[in-house]
Design an enzyme around this catalytic site. Structure first.
Site, PDB file in Angstrom:
ATOM      1  N   LEU A  24       0.648  -1.218   0.117  1.00  0.00           N
ATOM      2  CA  LEU A  24       0.043   0.092  -0.200  1.00  0.00           C
ATOM      3  C   LEU A  24       0.974   1.381   0.066  1.00  0.00           C
ATOM      4  CD1 LEU A  24      -2.806  -0.967   2.555  1.00  0.00           C
ATOM      5  CD2 LEU A  24      -2.877  -0.853   0.019  1.00  0.00           C
ATOM      6  N   GLY A  25       2.228   1.139   0.525  1.00  0.00           N
ATOM      7  CA  GLY A  25       3.076   2.547   0.395  1.00  0.00           C
ATOM      8  C   GLY A  25       4.285   2.048   1.547  1.00  0.00           C
ATOM      9  N   MET A  29       9.024   5.786   8.529  1.00  0.00           N
ATOM     10  CA  MET A  29       9.016   4.539   9.555  1.00  0.00           C
ATOM     11  C   MET A  29       9.214   3.113   8.857  1.00  0.00           C
ATOM     12  SD  MET A  29       6.195   3.703  12.477  1.00  0.00           S
ATOM     13  CE  MET A  29       5.618   2.200  11.110  1.00  0.00           C
ATOM     14  N   GLY A  30       8.494   2.916   7.690  1.00  0.00           N
ATOM     15  CA  GLY A  30       8.563   1.576   7.200  1.00  0.00           C
ATOM     16  C   GLY A  30       7.545   1.436   6.127  1.00  0.00           C
ATOM     17  N   VAL A  32       3.567  -0.228   4.369  1.00  0.00           N
ATOM     18  CA  VAL A  32       2.288  -0.710   4.721  1.00  0.00           C
ATOM     19  C   VAL A  32       1.797  -1.563   3.727  1.00  0.00           C
ATOM     20  CG1 VAL A  32      -0.077   0.174   5.147  1.00  0.00           C
ATOM     21  CG2 VAL A  32       2.009   1.543   5.678  1.00  0.00           C
ATOM     22  N   LYS A  46       1.269  -2.289   9.113  1.00  0.00           N
ATOM     23  CA  LYS A  46       2.263  -1.047   8.965  1.00  0.00           C
ATOM     24  C   LYS A  46       3.577  -1.850   9.602  1.00  0.00           C
ATOM     25  CE  LYS A  46       1.853   2.830  11.427  1.00  0.00           C
ATOM     26  NZ  LYS A  46       1.542   4.041  11.925  1.00  0.00           N
ATOM     27  N   ASP A 140      -1.426  16.010  15.086  1.00  0.00           N
ATOM     28  CA  ASP A 140      -1.154  16.227  13.829  1.00  0.00           C
ATOM     29  C   ASP A 140      -2.312  16.068  12.797  1.00  0.00           C
ATOM     30  OD1 ASP A 140       0.996  16.646  11.732  1.00  0.00           O
ATOM     31  OD2 ASP A 140       1.238  14.709  11.557  1.00  0.00           O
TER      32      ASP A 140
END
Length: 528
Positions: A24-25, A29-30, A32, A46, A140
């Site tokens: 998915l992307g 951070m890592g 998905v 994730k 955020d």
């Protein structure tokens, strides 16, 4: 969620009890992944980068994110269905929402219609009620953290959410969030409350209704300056939404409505079959179709089948830079040759300023030759006028000629000084994530943040300076002219802020310099 892509060849077949189906992307951070649970439920998993897994601070942050996301619940947040912060590569699984982010939808199809923005406002307000009810502040809320689903929006990413009662990072003065959606109290480092999320909600609604944030675009320093000192631009917001948005963007937190009060103002939703515009609804339906067409498990290779080299963009995360790989608030670990970013432990021995190429990601300020030459011309003209009056041929009274002669000398001296200053090379200062860089032509001097114990705007009136106090092991760089790196009150003057400009321009530049220092050096900046 991200666009469904083929599953990378180096991805594991399973994470926990979830079978991976597609990518998915990727982020700092890592990665998905789209996956299925044992019972066939689609989920988003994730997974942290391998190089971050050995960082205990990162693991603790990941653990907090999982705990916070689990504690919220509610209709309009993505539910956590599994997690393992102690795995070799920490992971978290949430429900899969087959819809675009608000940012993607507006970028691709334009602003949402008024009725959709009102429905968005109701969903986000209800999400904030759940978040704040769990004792959290999201901190955020922005268009890329809002997913659009058929039944309403979802708020995601609790990575920098903090508990209301205690936050060591907040107490240290570190600023988290996204410029343009930060509340004024977040920018200046004041106490952050649930009302900070309400300000962000108002900014998100402006974006949804107009395609742009209420404080425009541009450099970080410009955005945070506008948030604190200027009124939001609501000129393109539909009139029916203005009474809903304006109270959210009030500068004083106590005067903003609570999310529960916003729900009362919005009222119950209508009976329309779908709240999404037709183009966005079609995209969501396409995501549902893609989901149904995915196999129950990824195809397996036959024994002996040649493994094709994967495409780099789909398989390997690009090597992270020290600053981009780690999430906000986690100190970077870098090789000695890469320099030491803000927050890292400086090397042993004397600290000497280093001179890598000037970054363009920070805020830049520059002295002006044009302004200096303009003031020189004005003083020359005044000197000429006074000289003509002081001349005996003017037949002015003796006292007047004497006063004119004194004025002639004063204006001439100032004109010479201004001309000398204007002819010198301009100075430019870059205030960025790695420190202060002063340049004059090809020469540069860099002071990293780890070498600076305190930085402030010193001096009042027409002579303000960016002044720093260095740590004991740091050495003062050689001057680049114009008084740069001269000692003053135990500190070192670095950059003269608009000494050659008129008062209003100088005050504006001082305010922008202060905003940039507060953003890039929150622990060293002294606002007094």
């Amino acid at each position: 969620m991200g666009v469904v892509q083929p599953l990378p060849a180096n991805a594991p077949p399973r994470i926990g009890d979830f079978t991976l189906l597609a990518a998915l992307g990727r982020g700092a951070m890592g990665s998905v992944y789209l996956a299925r649970s044992l019972g066939g439920r689609p989920v988003a998993v994730k997974v942290a980068r391998a190089e971050l897994a050995d960082n205990p601070q990162f693991r603790e942050r990941f653990r907090r994110e999982v705990e916070m996301a689990r504690s919220v619940g509610g209709f309009w947040t993505a539910t956590v269905v599994g997690a393992d912060p102690d795995a070799d590569r920490p992971w978290m699984a949430t429900e899969y929402v087959p819809g675009p982010t608000l940012h993607q939808a507006v970028q691709d199809f334009g602003p949402l219609p008024e009725r959709a923005v009102r429905r968005l406002a109701g969903g986000l307000a209800e999400a904030l009620v759940a978040i704040h009810g769990a004792g959290l502040v999201h901190r955020d809320l922005k268009p890329s953290n809002v997913l659009l689903a058929n039944d309403g929006p979802r708020v995601i990413d609790f990575g920098i959410a903090r508990a209301m009662e205690h936050s060591a990072l907040t107490e240290a003065g570190i600023v988290f969030g996204t410029p343009g959606y930060l509340s004024p109290e977040q920018v200046v480092g004041s106490s952050i409350t649930p009302q900070s999320d309400v300000f962000a909600l108002g900014s998100v609604l402006v974006y949804a209704a107009t395609g742009a944030g209420p404080f425009g675009e541009g450099a970080t320093s410009a955005l945070v300056y506008r948030v604190v000192h200027q009124e939001p631009d609501l000129s393109r917001v539909p009139p029916g939404l203005v009474p809903l948005i304006v109270p959210c963007l009030v500068r004083e937190p106590a005067n903003r409505p609570t999310p529960a009060r916003l729900l009362e103002l919005i009222g119950p939703p209508g009976n329309e079959p779908s709240w999404l515009p037709a183009q966005v609804r079609t995209l969501v339906e396409q995501r549902h179709t893609e989901l149904r067409e995915l196999p129950a498990k990824p195809p397996t290779r036959q024994f002996g089948e040649e493994r094709k080299p994967p495409t780099r963009l789909l398989v390997e995360d690009p090597p992270p830079s020290p600053s981009s790989a780690l999430p906000a608030g986690v100190p970077a670990v870098v090789p000695p040759s890469a320099g030491v970013p803000s927050g890292a432990v400086p090397p042993s021995g004397p600290i000497r300023p280093y001179t890598p190429p000037l970054k363009k990601s920070g805020a830049q300020f520059r002295t002006s030759r044009v302004a200096g030459l303009g003031w020189t011309s004005a003083h020359v003209f005044a000197a000429v006028v006074c000289g003509s009056i002081a001349d005996k041929a003017s037949q002015a009274p003796t006292g007047v000629r004497l006063a004119a002669g004194i004025a002639f000398v004063v204006f001439a001296v100032f004109a010479i000084r201004l001309l000398v200053g204007a002819l010198r090379k301009p100075l430019a200062v870059d205030i960025g994530p790695d420190g202060l860089t002063l340049s004059s032509g090809e020469e540069k001097r860099r002071l990293p943040w780890y070498a600076i114990s305190r930085v402030k705007v010193d001096g009042q009136g027409a002579r303000p300076w960016v002044t720093v106090w260095l740590v004991s092991a740091a050495q003062v760089p050689e001057t680049l002219g114009r008084g740069s790196f001269g000692t003053h009150k135990g500190g070192v003057r670095v950059y003269p802020i608009s000494h050659e400009r008129y008062r209003k321009r100088r005050e504006r530049d001082v305010a922008e310099v202060r905003s940039a220092l507060a953003w890039y050096a929150p622990t060293a900046y002294d606002p007094k």
